[in-house]
Design a protein around this motif. Structure first.
Motif, PDB file in Angstrom:
ATOM      1  N   VAL A  85     160.979   8.453  58.484  1.00 43.46           N
ATOM      2  CA  VAL A  85     159.905   7.493  58.218  1.00 43.46           C
ATOM      3  C   VAL A  85     159.282   7.786  56.865  1.00 43.46           C
ATOM      4  O   VAL A  85     159.125   8.945  56.474  1.00 43.46           O
ATOM      5  CB  VAL A  85     158.838   7.524  59.335  1.00 43.46           C
ATOM      6  CG1 VAL A  85     158.165   8.888  59.430  1.00 43.46           C
ATOM      7  CG2 VAL A  85     157.788   6.428  59.120  1.00 43.46           C
ATOM      8  N   VAL A  86     158.931   6.718  56.135  1.00 42.61           N
ATOM      9  CA  VAL A  86     158.241   6.829  54.852  1.00 42.61           C
ATOM     10  C   VAL A  86     156.893   6.140  54.982  1.00 42.61           C
ATOM     11  O   VAL A  86     156.818   4.964  55.353  1.00 42.61           O
ATOM     12  CB  VAL A  86     159.049   6.177  53.711  1.00 42.61           C
ATOM     13  CG1 VAL A  86     158.302   6.346  52.380  1.00 42.61           C
ATOM     14  CG2 VAL A  86     160.452   6.757  53.626  1.00 42.61           C
ATOM     15  N   LEU A  87     155.823   6.870  54.681  1.00 42.98           N
ATOM     16  CA  LEU A  87     154.463   6.328  54.716  1.00 42.98           C
ATOM     17  C   LEU A  87     153.987   6.200  53.279  1.00 42.98           C
ATOM     18  O   LEU A  87     153.797   7.201  52.579  1.00 42.98           O
ATOM     19  CB  LEU A  87     153.541   7.241  55.519  1.00 42.98           C
ATOM     20  CG  LEU A  87     153.975   7.540  56.957  1.00 42.98           C
ATOM     21  CD1 LEU A  87     152.998   8.501  57.622  1.00 42.98           C
ATOM     22  CD2 LEU A  87     154.091   6.248  57.767  1.00 42.98           C
ATOM     23  N   CYS A  88     153.773   4.967  52.834  1.00 43.78           N
ATOM     24  CA  CYS A  88     153.470   4.661  51.440  1.00 43.78           C
ATOM     25  C   CYS A  88     152.045   4.104  51.328  1.00 43.78           C
ATOM     26  O   CYS A  88     151.667   3.201  52.082  1.00 43.78           O
ATOM     27  CB  CYS A  88     154.475   3.638  50.927  1.00 43.78           C
ATOM     28  SG  CYS A  88     154.165   3.005  49.274  1.00 43.78           S
ATOM     29  N   GLY A  89     151.262   4.621  50.385  1.00 50.39           N
ATOM     30  CA  GLY A  89     149.906   4.117  50.205  1.00 50.39           C
ATOM     31  C   GLY A  89     149.052   4.319  51.437  1.00 50.39           C
ATOM     32  O   GLY A  89     148.293   3.428  51.840  1.00 50.39           O
ATOM     33  N   THR A  90     149.149   5.475  52.030  1.00 50.75           N
ATOM     34  CA  THR A  90     148.516   5.740  53.314  1.00 50.75           C
ATOM     35  C   THR A  90     147.288   6.638  53.137  1.00 50.75           C
ATOM     36  O   THR A  90     146.845   6.925  52.023  1.00 50.75           O
ATOM     37  CB  THR A  90     149.542   6.355  54.287  1.00 50.75           C
ATOM     38  OG1 THR A  90     149.060   6.268  55.612  1.00 50.75           O
ATOM     39  CG2 THR A  90     149.869   7.795  53.916  1.00 50.75           C
ATOM     40  N   ASN A  91     146.751   7.117  54.250  1.00 53.48           N
ATOM     41  CA  ASN A  91     145.573   7.970  54.212  1.00 53.48           C
ATOM     42  C   ASN A  91     145.506   8.797  55.484  1.00 53.48           C
ATOM     43  O   ASN A  91     146.157   8.472  56.493  1.00 53.48           O
ATOM     44  CB  ASN A  91     144.301   7.120  54.083  1.00 53.48           C
ATOM     45  CG  ASN A  91     143.086   7.930  53.661  1.00 53.48           C
ATOM     46  OD1 ASN A  91     143.206   9.036  53.125  1.00 53.48           O
ATOM     47  ND2 ASN A  91     141.903   7.396  53.886  1.00 53.48           N
ATOM     48  N   GLY A  92     144.717   9.857  55.444  1.00 50.22           N
ATOM     49  CA  GLY A  92     144.450  10.666  56.617  1.00 50.22           C
ATOM     50  C   GLY A  92     143.172  10.219  57.292  1.00 50.22           C
ATOM     51  O   GLY A  92     142.740   9.078  57.136  1.00 50.22           O
ATOM     52  N   PRO A  93     142.529  11.084  58.055  1.00 52.31           N
ATOM     53  CA  PRO A  93     141.302  10.718  58.771  1.00 52.31           C
ATOM     54  C   PRO A  93     140.195  10.298  57.801  1.00 52.31           C
ATOM     55  O   PRO A  93     140.031  10.882  56.732  1.00 52.31           O
ATOM     56  CB  PRO A  93     140.920  12.010  59.496  1.00 52.31           C
ATOM     57  CG  PRO A  93     142.168  12.824  59.547  1.00 52.31           C
ATOM     58  CD  PRO A  93     142.945  12.481  58.320  1.00 52.31           C
ATOM     59  N   ASP A  94     139.435   9.285  58.192  1.00 51.81           N
ATOM     60  CA  ASP A  94     138.341   8.775  57.370  1.00 51.81           C
ATOM     61  C   ASP A  94     137.123   8.598  58.275  1.00 51.81           C
ATOM     62  O   ASP A  94     137.154   7.817  59.231  1.00 51.81           O
ATOM     63  CB  ASP A  94     138.745   7.437  56.748  1.00 51.81           C
ATOM     64  CG  ASP A  94     137.707   6.887  55.777  1.00 51.81           C
ATOM     65  OD1 ASP A  94     136.546   7.334  55.823  1.00 51.81           O
ATOM     66  OD2 ASP A  94     138.064   5.998  54.988  1.00 51.81           O
ATOM     67  N   LYS A  95     136.058   9.311  57.982  1.00 49.56           N
ATOM     68  CA  LYS A  95     134.866   9.263  58.827  1.00 49.56           C
ATOM     69  C   LYS A  95     134.244   7.867  58.887  1.00 49.56           C
ATOM     70  O   LYS A  95     133.514   7.541  59.828  1.00 49.56           O
ATOM     71  CB  LYS A  95     133.824  10.266  58.333  1.00 49.56           C
ATOM     72  CG  LYS A  95     133.312  10.008  56.931  1.00 49.56           C
ATOM     73  CD  LYS A  95     132.334  11.086  56.493  1.00 49.56           C
ATOM     74  CE  LYS A  95     131.820  10.832  55.071  1.00 49.56           C
ATOM     75  NZ  LYS A  95     130.876  11.897  54.634  1.00 49.56           N
ATOM     76  N   MET A  96     134.538   7.035  57.882  1.00 52.93           N
ATOM     77  CA  MET A  96     133.973   5.688  57.861  1.00 52.93           C
ATOM     78  C   MET A  96     134.621   4.766  58.890  1.00 52.93           C
ATOM     79  O   MET A  96     134.080   3.718  59.209  1.00 52.93           O
ATOM     80  CB  MET A  96     134.114   5.084  56.464  1.00 52.93           C
ATOM     81  CG  MET A  96     133.284   5.786  55.398  1.00 52.93           C
ATOM     82  SD  MET A  96     131.522   5.843  55.830  1.00 52.93           S
ATOM     83  CE  MET A  96     131.124   4.087  55.834  1.00 52.93           C
ATOM     84  N   VAL A  97     135.790   5.152  59.394  1.00 48.07           N
ATOM     85  CA  VAL A  97     136.470   4.316  60.388  1.00 48.07           C
ATOM     86  C   VAL A  97     135.627   4.191  61.655  1.00 48.07           C
ATOM     87  O   VAL A  97     135.445   3.098  62.195  1.00 48.07           O
ATOM     88  CB  VAL A  97     137.867   4.886  60.718  1.00 48.07           C
ATOM     89  CG1 VAL A  97     138.443   4.212  61.962  1.00 48.07           C
ATOM     90  CG2 VAL A  97     138.806   4.698  59.532  1.00 48.07           C
ATOM     91  N   LYS A  98     135.115   5.309  62.137  1.00 51.82           N
ATOM     92  CA  LYS A  98     134.295   5.288  63.349  1.00 51.82           C
ATOM     93  C   LYS A  98     133.052   4.435  63.155  1.00 51.82           C
ATOM     94  O   LYS A  98     132.698   3.628  64.023  1.00 51.82           O
ATOM     95  CB  LYS A  98     133.908   6.710  63.740  1.00 51.82           C
ATOM     96  CG  LYS A  98     133.124   6.794  65.049  1.00 51.82           C
ATOM     97  CD  LYS A  98     132.833   8.256  65.410  1.00 51.82           C
ATOM     98  CE  LYS A  98     132.049   8.329  66.723  1.00 51.82           C
ATOM     99  NZ  LYS A  98     131.776   9.755  67.101  1.00 51.82           N
ATOM    100  N   ILE A  99     132.413   4.598  61.998  1.00 52.66           N
ATOM    101  CA  ILE A  99     131.216   3.805  61.710  1.00 52.66           C
ATOM    102  C   ILE A  99     131.564   2.328  61.607  1.00 52.66           C
ATOM    103  O   ILE A  99     130.865   1.460  62.142  1.00 52.66           O
ATOM    104  CB  ILE A  99     130.568   4.303  60.402  1.00 52.66           C
ATOM    105  CG1 ILE A  99     130.093   5.753  60.568  1.00 52.66           C
ATOM    106  CG2 ILE A  99     129.411   3.400  59.986  1.00 52.66           C
ATOM    107  CD1 ILE A  99     129.633   6.396  59.276  1.00 52.66           C
TER     108      ILE A  99
END
Length: 298
Positions: free
Chosen positions: A129-143
């Protein structure tokens, strides 16, 4: 254009459209999962490069995007549960087209988060699998998800959300100093930015329902029990631009790499490209990205 319109009928009878670069006798299958507010035909050049190497390539448009939203009123509209449903659609597509061939998954941006969830649920269906332009955990997601739950009701699912569009795309735009357009964060390549702006199937603004479902999906990605489901033998390649605001200029990608390594996943590679932004497949030096993906898949 080598790609041709592809109509995929799900087991429940629902029809989803996209593009297929046909090669029934190809050595392997490559599935591309696109980003937000774009469409499959933007991947023609990338798909053809792998078609020429002997792959059969498929790329479905998301709900509310591309050929699934030729009616302007449908653009940016996501049904309830669409994030998880999209993950399941990719699995259904693979089951239909693999024909005992190895399958590789490439997800960009929104598609990379769909792919992150996919490898938790269906990782054993893939070779790599290739993940392009991705990100890890983001605290703003929950908010953001809490806010979406408060303000996005049934009517809001069908209406464009200026609030969320400003929060997301506005923040990305502000990350680029001396930007000429609101979409300079996509790439240094000005021709690519112009094409995106002029394309009625890109950058149109999504609905409250889209953001609610997207944030719902993101909120599940980093639960320990779900991460543990990723097959330890599944090779993962993380690629991103060094100036991509989606991945916090590479910092979020680095964090994601650490999470996968801590899980005991045996092969995790990360490549961050200098002088590139979000759409690394559309930068001037995209051939460097193509070659790295080719090397990884082979």
């Amino acid at each position: 254009m080598i790609g041709e319109e592809y109509v995929f009928t799900r087991p429940n009878g629902e029809v989803i459209r996209g593009i297929r670069w046909p090669n029934p006798q190809g050595k392997a299958v490559l599935i591309i999962v696109t980003g937000m507010e774009e469409h499959a035909s933007r991947y023609e050049h990338f798909a053809v490069s792998f078609h020429e190497q002997g792959f059969e390539v498929f790329c479905l448009d998301h709900f509310g995007q591309g050929a699934n939203a030729r009616d302007e009123k449908k653009r940016g509209v996501w049904p309830i549960g669409a994030f998880e449903t999209t993950v399941d659609v990719v699995a259904e597509l693979i089951d239909k087209v693999k024909n005992d061939r190895p399958v590789y998954l490439f997800g960009h941006s929104l598609g990379s988060f769909i792919s992150q969830r996919f490898i938790q649920k269906y990782g054993n269906r893939l070779e790599k699998v290739v993940l392009c332009g991705t990100n890890g955990p983001d605290k703003m997601v929950k908010i953001g998800f809490m806010l979406a739950n408060l303000i996005v009701g049934k009517r809001g699912y069908q209406k464009k959300s200026k609030l969320f569009n400003d929060m997301v795309f506005g923040a990305y735009a502000k990350s680029i100093p001396n930007a000429k357009t609101p979409f300079d964060w996509l790439s240094y390549n000005e021709e690519n930015v112009t094409k995106y702006i002029e394309d009625p199937y890109c950058g149109y603004g999504s609905t409250g329902g889209f953001y609610k479902e997207f944030l719902r999906g993101l909120s599940k990605l980093f639960k320990k029990a779900e991460l543990e489901k990723i097959p330890k033998k599944l090779p993962i390649l993380l690629i991103a631009g060094a100036e991509d605001p989606v991945g916090n200029n590479g910092n979020g990608v680095h964090e994601l790499e650490g999470i996968y390594r801590a899980l005991g996943i045996k092969t995790v590679r990360k490549i961050i490209y200098d002088h590139m932004r979000h759409e690394i497949l559309n930068e001037i030096d995209r051939h460097l990205v193509y070659q790295d993906v080719t090397n990884f898949l082979q």
